[in-house]
Design an enzyme around this catalytic site. Sequence first.
Site, PDB file in Angstrom:
ATOM      1  N   GLY A   1       0.816  -1.220   0.000  1.00 20.38           N
ATOM      2  CA  GLY A   1       0.000   0.000   0.000  1.00 20.38           C
ATOM      3  C   GLY A   1       0.838   1.253   0.000  1.00 20.38           C
ATOM      4  O   GLY A   1       0.650   2.150  -0.827  1.00 20.38           O
TER       5      GLY A   1
ATOM      6  N   GLU B   1       1.189   5.792   7.783  1.00 24.88           N
ATOM      7  CA  GLU B   1       2.603   6.001   7.418  1.00 24.88           C
ATOM      8  C   GLU B   1       3.220   7.104   8.266  1.00 24.88           C
ATOM      9  O   GLU B   1       4.374   7.000   8.694  1.00 24.88           O
ATOM     10  CB  GLU B   1       2.733   6.335   5.932  1.00 24.88           C
ATOM     11  CG  GLU B   1       2.185   5.252   4.995  1.00 24.88           C
ATOM     12  CD  GLU B   1       2.680   3.863   5.309  1.00 24.88           C
ATOM     13  OE1 GLU B   1       3.854   3.719   5.701  1.00 24.88           O
ATOM     14  OE2 GLU B   1       1.888   2.900   5.181  1.00 24.88           O
TER      15      GLU B   1
END
Length: 847
Positions: free
Chosen positions: A268, A305
């Site tokens: 991803g 992230e």
Amino acid sequence: MQDEAHYRLPRTVVPSRYDLTLEPDLAEGRFAGSEVVTVSVEEPVDEIVLNADDLELSGGRLEGPGGTLDVTSIRQDPETERAHLSLSGTAEPGEWRLSLDFRGRLSDQLEGFYRSTYKDDAGQTHVIATTQFESTDARRAFPCWDEPDLKAVFGVTLVAPDGMLAISNGPEIDREALGDGRVRVTFAETMSMSTYLVAFVVGPLEATEPVDADGVPLRIVHRPGKQDLTAFAKDVGAFSLRFFADYYGIPYPDRKMDMVGLPDFAQGAMENLGCVTYRESLLLVDPDKATQPEVATVADVIAHELAHMWFGDLVTMRWWNGIWLNEAFATLMELLAVDAYRPDWERWSQFLRSRAIAFEVDALASTRSIEYPVRSPDDAAGMFDILTYTKGAAVLRMLEQYLGAERFRDGIRRYLDEHRFGNTETHDLWDAIEKATGEPVRRIMDGWIWQGGYPLVSARLKGGQLELSQRRYLISGEEDDTVWDVPLLVRTAQGTDPVLIEPGGVAFGVPARDPIVVNAGVHAFVRVDYDDELLGRLTADLTSLSTDERTQLVDDTWAAVVAGRRSAVDFCRFAESFRDETELPVWQSLLQGLGWCERFLSAGPREHFRSWIRGLLWPAMYRIGWEPRQDERELDKPLRGALMAALGILGADPQAFGMAMEIERESRGDGQVDPSLVAASVGIVAAGGTPQDFERYLEAMRSARTPQEELRYLYALPEFRDAMLLDRTVGMTLSDEIRTQNVPGVLARSMANREHGTRAWTFVKEHWEEIVEQVAPTTLIYVADGVRYLTEPEQVKDAAAFFGAHPIPQSALQLEQILERQRVNEAFRKRATPELMSAFGAGAELG
Ligand SMILES: [Zn+2]
């Protein structure tokens, strides 16, 4: 079997700084590089051992206190991915500088230093050179000590064609034209960090103007022409950077943040410090054209992230066994941040939907403990799965809710502060929270981390006492004596209290007649089995349960059906008691179960089922209305979409189908159509679609205006229930019509095709070698995942035999789980089919 030490580099020479120069040749798919590594020689050596894979090394010398030593020979071992450099003399302890030159080729498998391409509107192909290093592919880009606890400072210089964008972890600090069409770009040095977090990107890309997130300039990097899809990512990115700096109590540890959307990306996204890389569909989005789940997914991934910049990048696992904590924690933080960003998305309720999948996998005999000993980096490849991300995040949430959010956060702050720039083991986190709270955190968590599975908590009323006991929940129903310390909340009319169910169980007095909710808020990773009296009190008034509690009740009930402890017909009756239900996740859970039931029906009974489900769904659809209203809640839109899709596909409702045709066509024009209705319509039309519709879909995919629209059409292709069209779809996975990164998803969905999944499976078997060569090794397992839908006995045997001969060593345990789940589904089909065929035999009323 080798122990961990076998996979660790000798500690006789350790790096503290790399000065790296890299020059990719985009046209030729190659790169050249040089590095000067500042190392500390800890004891006299005449050989240096470091990691290098698929690199051609040359030259080499060591300069230091004793003068200069030459590298006289280089022996590379592809097996261990190491290079042994022999020195012309003995290097004595002290600080030395190792210089090396190297060359390599840009990979086409989305790992190491790799090639990604895109075509512009004129049909011309452009090449980007970019990196993906986790877990151990930095060694494919430059020779290095490629282990997470060998942290160092990185000073990166890139040589790029003039006019190309070149970025790395640090901000650009110098730029020099070389006079021959090339430019040398130098970046500020990084903090001391692990090799797997290094990144560089060179290519025909653009960056937005920076937005200021409390002193951190944040840019979105994208291919030309996509600037209008960047505003949302900037907003969520800036919000997340502020949220985490505040939550962790530590400023952002780098000087800038670039978030890079790449046309080709295996996973991803990747948390490279200051240079985070993403799939385009997980970064670039138009909130007016995307559905709420599509927009929320972008927010999730960005928050995830950015959470890693502290938890993972600043404080890092000592070795790969720590992957689970790195990912589980970032997932927890992603949920906290997105819930704060958009409370109206009810992010925690949606989390129950993914947690339900973790419950499924973790009820298999072939599940695993969250943490396990990891010797080789390959052992850790199997850690990137649902048990790490979702069960891991769920057990952390359980602890957070049991301790209280602030006390938990204080523990996290303490942990990050104590270990900044360092490396840790899992117990360091428990110890920090324990010190901050005084609770037995290590004891509680060890049971959840080191044992697979989870408990079924039985709640019984006995003489005015509530008795809570536990046993392991296994789909097979087998006895198992694993036990846990279960921290959960119990709600009675008198209030909500934390209770710790110890291995032997617990009992306490409760009010005589009121409803009692065990695992209130459903934060604990358990299923609950109430006795008839307690269950009766709850179902008498479903509104006494929260949305999350009703969602979990549906999931627990469905799980009992799959495991054979309740019948599928019971579940349909149970679903009828939700006619007044207004909440999205509850409906999603119901519809998922009903979707499986529909797969087992045929002929007349299937028609009766369809008409029964229309009767179930129409009242809900009338209540919410076909048209979005000004004042409606944010989640009413996806709820409307989910109901419409179910009416059209499970209910084969002619009116829903007619509207879907209209909406899908309209959406391709310039008008504004509600994205949730569009997404539902794209699915409905595909399920009943003709070859002409298929052609239109291909065209819509090619000319899509956003990554979400492209994926919506791409993933609708396997839904066409026509053998020839399904053959075309799977055939396209080996052409350049479908990007490598999307091939596993298309193949798995094709195998799930209700009518023709077997054809897709045949294709996968016949083209296995080609598929293996094409897709990133870590994503091959997603192809295999499609066999869960093939539930005929001969298919189950066939899959077992095929994967026996074609193992997937990097995901061996996940494969075992998929095959076990396929056997569970086979047994389920065998039981449920006659029950359902008979119950829906006579008419649309459940007999
Ligand atoms: Zn992550």
